[in-house]
Design an enzyme around this catalytic site. Structure first.
Site: not given
Ligand code: GUN
Length: 283
Positions: A53, A97, A120
């Site tokens: 990422k 995460q 997200d």
């Protein structure tokens, strides 16, 4: 023989387009967008995802800020960090995460993230936006990527039977909603489904997001189906593999995604797209 959907190439094309849009953003707004990435603990798979990422940020022109925290930090420390990033005007997107180490209340952390920075798309507000088809929301990256991979085959989803195996909040549920928005007839299967094969065999489009290696065998797939494999597992030899028995299903499918090189790269491309969307809303 099925065609392999080259997720890596499709993601790369997306990133090239996004790179231009990020450059335009930087010129017109006078700064690059900024994504904060938080990782807690040492999970090796998560470390690889986070690294990918951050690399994507560098490639497209996003400033990334990585917070790599020991799993000994307190829940309250993580909560305070999220609150600080929420209030930092220079931060456009926040990503925590997952999975967090078991001692943490992940739900509480996700709930704390400002929905406008929730790249997200995991928050209740953003999942609600998806449910209500409110285009202003930030939608979950993997489902967004899956839809793009299906559309890349030239398939019109209208009236197609899409079967989703898996009902997670991150993939199964949101991808089912997106397939519905594209006018597919959607069936969601899960661990308690009786006679899974009787459903998967009816699928024109089969999306599998369970995390069980080679769960889907050739006899479970309809001739000519599009098969999207979201699983990331290790086989007996430690090699990455999906939830679908790729070699066996390839001859039967019309299109199929490989693991690695299918859904994974698209998730990251969609994360960059969400970061641009969040940044545009933060000027
Ligand atoms: N862990 C595995 N996939 C994801 C993802 O897309 N986002 C976050 N935050 N964690 C993940």
């Amino acid at each position: 023989m099925g065609k392999i959907i080259d997720g890596k190439a499709i993601a790369s094309a997306w990133q090239e387009k996004l790179k231009e849009q990020f450059a335009y953003f930087a010129i017109t707004v006078g700064r690059k967008p900024k994504l904060a990435v938080i990782m807690v603990g040492e999970d090796p798979a998560s470390a690889i995802y986070v690294r990918n990422k951050i690399r994507a940020c560098e490639a497209v022109g996003v400033t990334s800020e990585a917070y790599k925290l020991a799993d000994s930090v307190e829940q309250s420390y993580l909560e305070d960090l999220v609150k600080k990033l929420n209030n930092d005007r220079a931060v456009d997107g926040i990503l925590v995460q997952l999975p967090l180490p078991p001692a943490f209340n992940a739900k509480k952390i996700i709930t704390l993230i400002d929905p406008k920075k929730d790249v997200d798309g995991f928050s209740a507000k953003n999942l609600g936006s998806l449910l209500l088809d409110d285009k202003k929301g930030l939608y979950s990256c993997t489902p967004l990527g899956i839809i793009q991979l299906i559309l890349s085959t030239g398939t019109d989803l209208t009236g197609k039977h899409a079967v989703v195996v898996g009902r997670s909040n991150e993939v199964g549920k949101p991808v089912a909603l997106m397939l519905l928005q594209h006018n597919a007839t959607v069936t969601i299967c899960h661990s308690k489904t009786k006679d899974l094969a009787s459903f998967t065999r009816e699928a024109d489009v089969l999306v599998v997001a369970v995390g069980q290696k080679k769960l889907i065998t050739a006899d479970m797939v309809k001739e000519g189906a599009i098969v999207i494999d979201v699983g990331i597992n290790r086989d007996e030899n430690g090699k990455l593999c999906g939830d679908v028995d790729f070699e066996a299903v390839l001859p039967k499918a019309s299109f199929i995604t490989p693991v690695p090189g299918g859904v994974g790269p698209m998730t990251i491309a969609m994360l960059m797209a969400n970061t641009l969307k969040a940044a545009k809303g933060n000027v």
